[in-house]
Design a protein around this motif. Structure first.
Motif, PDB file in Angstrom:
ATOM      1  N   GLU A   1       0.912  -1.259   0.062  1.00 17.32           N
ATOM      2  CA  GLU A   1      -0.078   0.049   0.056  1.00 17.32           C
ATOM      3  C   GLU A   1       0.812   1.149   0.106  1.00 17.32           C
ATOM      4  O   GLU A   1       1.959   1.009   0.313  1.00 17.32           O
ATOM      5  CB  GLU A   1      -1.028   0.040   1.225  1.00 17.32           C
ATOM      6  CG  GLU A   1      -0.207   0.320   2.340  1.00 17.32           C
ATOM      7  CD  GLU A   1       0.442  -0.612   3.007  1.00 17.32           C
ATOM      8  OE1 GLU A   1       1.165  -0.547   4.062  1.00 17.32           O
ATOM      9  OE2 GLU A   1       0.076  -1.973   2.725  1.00 17.32           O
ATOM     10  N   PHE A   2       0.279   2.327  -0.368  1.00 12.61           N
ATOM     11  CA  PHE A   2       0.936   3.394  -0.462  1.00 12.61           C
ATOM     12  C   PHE A   2       1.451   3.791   0.886  1.00 12.61           C
ATOM     13  O   PHE A   2       0.402   3.959   1.822  1.00 12.61           O
ATOM     14  CB  PHE A   2       0.235   4.501  -1.257  1.00 12.61           C
ATOM     15  CG  PHE A   2       0.824   5.777  -1.148  1.00 12.61           C
ATOM     16  CD1 PHE A   2       1.911   6.276  -2.139  1.00 12.61           C
ATOM     17  CD2 PHE A   2       0.385   7.015  -0.360  1.00 12.61           C
ATOM     18  CE1 PHE A   2       2.592   7.435  -1.950  1.00 12.61           C
ATOM     19  CE2 PHE A   2       1.007   8.271  -0.345  1.00 12.61           C
ATOM     20  CZ  PHE A   2       2.031   8.447  -1.116  1.00 12.61           C
ATOM     21  N   ARG A   3       2.689   4.175   1.282  1.00 15.13           N
ATOM     22  CA  ARG A   3       3.028   4.756   2.652  1.00 15.13           C
ATOM     23  C   ARG A   3       3.791   6.255   2.782  1.00 15.13           C
ATOM     24  O   ARG A   3       3.911   6.548   3.958  1.00 15.13           O
ATOM     25  CB  ARG A   3       4.143   3.713   3.126  1.00 15.13           C
ATOM     26  CG  ARG A   3       3.575   2.277   3.595  1.00 15.13           C
ATOM     27  CD  ARG A   3       4.758   1.521   4.097  1.00 15.13           C
ATOM     28  NE  ARG A   3       4.143   0.099   4.390  1.00 15.13           N
ATOM     29  CZ  ARG A   3       4.702  -0.718   5.072  1.00 15.13           C
ATOM     30  NH1 ARG A   3       6.237  -0.505   5.255  1.00 15.13           N
ATOM     31  NH2 ARG A   3       4.134  -1.821   5.347  1.00 15.13           N
ATOM     32  N   GLY A   4       3.674   6.787   1.479  1.00 11.22           N
ATOM     33  CA  GLY A   4       4.218   8.016   1.546  1.00 11.22           C
ATOM     34  C   GLY A   4       4.921   8.363   0.268  1.00 11.22           C
ATOM     35  O   GLY A   4       5.311   7.216  -0.431  1.00 11.22           O
ATOM     36  N   ASP A   5       5.499   9.543   0.050  1.00  8.87           N
ATOM     37  CA  ASP A   5       6.079   9.639  -1.217  1.00  8.87           C
ATOM     38  C   ASP A   5       7.582   8.975  -1.423  1.00  8.87           C
ATOM     39  O   ASP A   5       8.364   8.975  -0.538  1.00  8.87           O
ATOM     40  CB  ASP A   5       6.643  11.439  -1.237  1.00  8.87           C
ATOM     41  CG  ASP A   5       5.567  12.162  -1.537  1.00  8.87           C
ATOM     42  OD1 ASP A   5       4.276  11.780  -1.108  1.00  8.87           O
ATOM     43  OD2 ASP A   5       5.419  13.283  -1.393  1.00  8.87           O
ATOM     44  N   ALA A   6       7.374   8.192  -2.462  1.00  3.37           N
ATOM     45  CA  ALA A   6       8.742   7.251  -2.643  1.00  3.37           C
ATOM     46  C   ALA A   6       8.802   6.658  -4.001  1.00  3.37           C
ATOM     47  O   ALA A   6       7.928   6.967  -4.788  1.00  3.37           O
ATOM     48  CB  ALA A   6       8.863   6.064  -1.582  1.00  3.37           C
ATOM     49  N   LEU A   7       9.621   5.814  -4.340  1.00  4.12           N
ATOM     50  CA  LEU A   7       9.512   4.941  -5.521  1.00  4.12           C
ATOM     51  C   LEU A   7       9.226   3.608  -5.184  1.00  4.12           C
ATOM     52  O   LEU A   7       9.630   2.895  -4.338  1.00  4.12           O
ATOM     53  CB  LEU A   7      11.127   4.965  -5.959  1.00  4.12           C
ATOM     54  CG  LEU A   7      11.373   4.424  -7.457  1.00  4.12           C
ATOM     55  CD1 LEU A   7      10.661   4.815  -8.520  1.00  4.12           C
ATOM     56  CD2 LEU A   7      12.963   4.032  -7.521  1.00  4.12           C
ATOM     57  N   TYR A   8       8.069   3.303  -5.933  1.00  5.44           N
ATOM     58  CA  TYR A   8       7.312   2.116  -5.885  1.00  5.44           C
ATOM     59  C   TYR A   8       7.196   1.215  -7.185  1.00  5.44           C
ATOM     60  O   TYR A   8       7.499   1.670  -8.283  1.00  5.44           O
ATOM     61  CB  TYR A   8       6.056   2.211  -5.419  1.00  5.44           C
ATOM     62  CG  TYR A   8       5.633   2.962  -4.044  1.00  5.44           C
ATOM     63  CD1 TYR A   8       5.470   2.325  -3.202  1.00  5.44           C
ATOM     64  CD2 TYR A   8       5.524   4.425  -4.028  1.00  5.44           C
ATOM     65  CE1 TYR A   8       5.284   2.864  -1.599  1.00  5.44           C
ATOM     66  CE2 TYR A   8       5.499   4.731  -2.841  1.00  5.44           C
ATOM     67  CZ  TYR A   8       5.216   4.093  -1.703  1.00  5.44           C
ATOM     68  OH  TYR A   8       5.077   4.549  -0.369  1.00  5.44           O
ATOM     69  N   ALA A   9       7.211  -0.098  -6.816  1.00  4.31           N
ATOM     70  CA  ALA A   9       7.021  -1.000  -8.128  1.00  4.31           C
ATOM     71  C   ALA A   9       5.353  -0.724  -7.999  1.00  4.31           C
ATOM     72  O   ALA A   9       4.517  -1.215  -7.050  1.00  4.31           O
ATOM     73  CB  ALA A   9       7.204  -2.197  -7.989  1.00  4.31           C
ATOM     74  N   VAL A  10       4.668  -0.421  -9.213  1.00  6.59           N
ATOM     75  CA  VAL A  10       3.348  -0.267  -9.122  1.00  6.59           C
ATOM     76  C   VAL A  10       2.539  -0.880 -10.544  1.00  6.59           C
ATOM     77  O   VAL A  10       3.251  -1.417 -11.414  1.00  6.59           O
ATOM     78  CB  VAL A  10       2.764   1.111  -9.272  1.00  6.59           C
ATOM     79  CG1 VAL A  10       3.433   1.952  -8.002  1.00  6.59           C
ATOM     80  CG2 VAL A  10       3.329   1.820 -10.578  1.00  6.59           C
ATOM     81  N   GLU A  11       1.349  -1.377 -10.280  1.00  8.31           N
ATOM     82  CA  GLU A  11       0.473  -1.837 -11.613  1.00  8.31           C
ATOM     83  C   GLU A  11      -0.637  -0.635 -11.794  1.00  8.31           C
ATOM     84  O   GLU A  11      -1.186  -0.243 -11.168  1.00  8.31           O
ATOM     85  CB  GLU A  11       0.101  -3.027 -11.154  1.00  8.31           C
ATOM     86  CG  GLU A  11      -0.660  -3.533 -12.545  1.00  8.31           C
ATOM     87  CD  GLU A  11      -1.228  -4.938 -12.069  1.00  8.31           C
ATOM     88  OE1 GLU A  11      -2.537  -4.816 -12.404  1.00  8.31           O
ATOM     89  OE2 GLU A  11      -0.683  -5.877 -11.738  1.00  8.31           O
ATOM     90  N   ILE A  12      -0.381  -0.217 -13.083  1.00  7.42           N
ATOM     91  CA  ILE A  12      -1.235   0.704 -13.688  1.00  7.42           C
ATOM     92  C   ILE A  12      -1.826   0.221 -15.009  1.00  7.42           C
ATOM     93  O   ILE A  12      -1.053  -0.173 -16.078  1.00  7.42           O
ATOM     94  CB  ILE A  12      -0.589   2.089 -14.065  1.00  7.42           C
ATOM     95  CG1 ILE A  12      -0.171   2.561 -12.633  1.00  7.42           C
ATOM     96  CG2 ILE A  12      -1.665   3.122 -14.630  1.00  7.42           C
ATOM     97  CD1 ILE A  12       0.619   3.903 -12.682  1.00  7.42           C
ATOM     98  N   ASN A  13      -2.980  -0.129 -15.212  1.00  4.75           N
ATOM     99  CA  ASN A  13      -3.853  -0.514 -16.310  1.00  4.75           C
ATOM    100  C   ASN A  13      -3.241  -1.820 -16.644  1.00  4.75           C
ATOM    101  O   ASN A  13      -2.977  -2.362 -17.900  1.00  4.75           O
ATOM    102  CB  ASN A  13      -3.592   0.464 -17.745  1.00  4.75           C
ATOM    103  CG  ASN A  13      -4.430   1.708 -17.100  1.00  4.75           C
ATOM    104  OD1 ASN A  13      -5.491   1.766 -16.515  1.00  4.75           O
ATOM    105  ND2 ASN A  13      -3.693   2.846 -17.803  1.00  4.75           N
ATOM    106  N   GLY A  14      -3.016  -2.805 -15.903  1.00  3.41           N
ATOM    107  CA  GLY A  14      -2.338  -4.099 -15.943  1.00  3.41           C
ATOM    108  C   GLY A  14      -1.080  -4.216 -16.262  1.00  3.41           C
ATOM    109  O   GLY A  14      -0.455  -5.218 -16.833  1.00  3.41           O
ATOM    110  N   GLU A  15      -0.211  -3.003 -16.293  1.00  2.96           N
ATOM    111  CA  GLU A  15       1.205  -3.061 -16.793  1.00  2.96           C
ATOM    112  C   GLU A  15       2.051  -2.430 -15.239  1.00  2.96           C
ATOM    113  O   GLU A  15       1.561  -1.679 -14.745  1.00  2.96           O
ATOM    114  CB  GLU A  15       1.478  -1.705 -17.418  1.00  2.96           C
ATOM    115  CG  GLU A  15       3.074  -1.870 -18.083  1.00  2.96           C
ATOM    116  CD  GLU A  15       3.345  -0.775 -19.371  1.00  2.96           C
ATOM    117  OE1 GLU A  15       4.279  -0.706 -19.914  1.00  2.96           O
ATOM    118  OE2 GLU A  15       2.193  -0.076 -19.568  1.00  2.96           O
TER     119      GLU A  15
END
Length: 119
Positions: A57-71
């Motif tokens: 889950e989002f914990r604060g401003d940082a660099l994340y591995a995320v999934e957006i629109n299945g990517e």
């Protein structure tokens, strides 16, 4: 033989630092070798990022591995008044704002190997 202990990065604003990680829990950690230059000049192709898979889950401003629109992507995420601003470092002004519910966090980028080859 003891485990290798690494110094964790500084915590994000509003977070307290956690204990040192020893990477012995292989289910918790994953690595990603970058193949694009979306986050250049900080991270370039060939850099290896270590992802903490326990952070989902989002914990604060940082660099994340995320999934957006299945990517699956490596992106910076910031809190903004209209929602979360998701962007790549090379296109900081070309990012987009999305609601918190629309962001799927795959992990937090915790460490990076950014050794550069010469020649």
């Amino acid at each position: 033989m003891s485990h290798i202990v690494h110094q964790p990065p500084l915590p994000a604003i509003g977070q307290t630092p956690g204990a040192h990680s020893d990477f012995s829990d292989t289910a918790r950690w994953d690595t990603v070798a970058l193949t694009d230059s979306q986050n250049a000049p900080r991270y370039v192709p060939g850099d290896v990022l270590v992802i903490d898979l326990e952070v989902t889950e989002f914990r604060g401003d940082a660099l994340y591995a995320v999934e957006i629109n299945g990517e699956a992507l490596i992106r910076y995420v910031q809190v903004r008044p209209a929602g979360l601003y998701v962007y790549a470092l090379s296109g900081i002004y070309e990012g987009h704002t999305i609601p918190r519910a629309a962001l799927r966090v795959l992990g937090l980028v915790t460490y990076a190997n950014t050794l550069r080859r010469v020649g």
